[in-house]
Design an enzyme around this catalytic site. Structure first.
Site, mmCIF file in Angstrom:
data_model
loop_
_atom_site.group_PDB
_atom_site.id
_atom_site.type_symbol
_atom_site.label_atom_id
_atom_site.label_comp_id
_atom_site.label_asym_id
_atom_site.label_seq_id
_atom_site.Cartn_x
_atom_site.Cartn_y
_atom_site.Cartn_z
ATOM 1 C CG ASP A 44 -2.310 0.527 0.875
ATOM 2 O OD1 ASP A 44 -2.409 1.759 0.695
ATOM 3 O OD2 ASP A 44 -3.283 -0.247 0.779
ATOM 4 C CG HIS A 78 -5.540 3.374 0.642
ATOM 5 N ND1 HIS A 78 -5.185 2.059 0.439
ATOM 6 C CD2 HIS A 78 -6.855 3.455 0.343
ATOM 7 C CE1 HIS A 78 -6.238 1.383 0.013
ATOM 8 N NE2 HIS A 78 -7.269 2.196 -0.058
ATOM 9 C CB SER A 228 -9.570 -0.260 -0.173
ATOM 10 O OG SER A 228 -9.256 0.050 -1.491
#
Length: 286
Positions: A44, A78, A228
């Site tokens: 990520d 994220h 996600s």
């Protein structure tokens, strides 16, 4: 080739502590400690390890841009949210797991974009480190043979690969989630209904992914929506299951997962397999 992540409804959380993470009611929480914790690679944007909910998590780091094992940061935010849902712990928030080792693999930049070669480098490093699970909470819109080859290599090394099916309004499934033997994850809301942006038939399993609260890279908490984040919850649940001595880490079969699956009652997604560590509690509440 760049990857662009689609993160919807990301906003500051102003929820009360008692309601800060409604999804835990569905996913459950594993409070156990282990002598040999499950090793989870998060490919990520990096993880903010200074966040209060992540300070105690054991983390190893790899920068796929520099191809070095070095300290990485999370400018995009994220990856920090994904890590929190898997194993964050604080007074007001907790992820699925209490005990796991995270492998923070930075493959996305400050804009949430990354190159195919970086993703492949991250997968290869994860294989080298013999992780148990690779979490990929993003995807490509089309197949790339080099990516497929790297994923196959991970699978042949008995690594469980969990990937987001994507937020494509049910029209398609992203890669690598679309590859055979990769576990693809779609998102559901508080009512156990499939998110309108999520696939309805292309996901193997579903988990909470609509307005879920998690750790943000600024040290606070935000709400997030998308497959996600459902993928992160699924990874936490799989890691908990794999921690059971009676289940071999590489054997997440349909039979071994049956005690951790409920089916939605609504007609539009009656075949959806929703992952949970609290099956008995949820069934009794119906």
């Amino acid at each position: 080739m760049s990857i662009i992540l689609f993160i919807e409804n990301q906003s500051e959380s102003d929820k009360k502590n008692s309601d800060i993470n409604w999804a835990e009611t569905i996913t459950g929480h594993d409070t156990r400690s282990h002598s040999n914790p499950v090793k989870i690679a998060i490919l990520d944007s990096g993880v903010n390890q200074n966040h209060e909910a992540l300070k105690k998590v054991k983390v190893k780091e790899y920068n796929a841009f520099s191809k070095k094992e070095e300290t990485v940061s999370d400018e995009f935010g994220h990856g920090t949210a994904i890590a929190g849902l898997i194993t964050g712990q604080s007074k007001e928030f907790r992820g699925v797991l209490t005990d796991a080792i995270l492998y923070d693999v930075k493959v996305l930049n400050e804009a949430g974009e990354g190159k195919l070669e970086n993703v492949i480098a991250g997968i290869e490093w994860s294989i080298e480190k013999e992780v148990d699970i690779i979490n990929i909470s993003f995807g490509f819109s089309k197949n790339y043979e080099a990516l497929h080859k790297a994923i196959d290599s991970a699978l042949k090394n008995n690594i469980v690969v969990v990937a987001a099916a994507g937020n494509n309004m049910g029209l398609s499934v992203d890669y690598p989630a679309n590859y055979e033997n990769v576990i693809s994850i779609g998102s559901i809301d508080k009512s156990l209904k499939i998110d309108e942006s999520s696939t309805t038939t292309g996901a193997d399993y579903f988990a909470p992914g609509v307005d879920v609260t998690s750790t943000s890279n600024d040290g606070g908490y935000k709400t997030y929506t998308g497959s996600s984040f459902a993928t992160a919850y699924a990874t936490g649940i799989f890691a908990s299951i794999m921690s059971n001595n009676s289940i071999q880490r590489t054997k997440l079969s349909s039979s071994s997962l049956k005690p951790y699956i409920i089916h939605a009652d609504t007609k539009d997604n009656e075949n959806a397999k929703i992952l949970t560590l609290s099956k008995k509690v949820l069934e009794e509440s119906k």
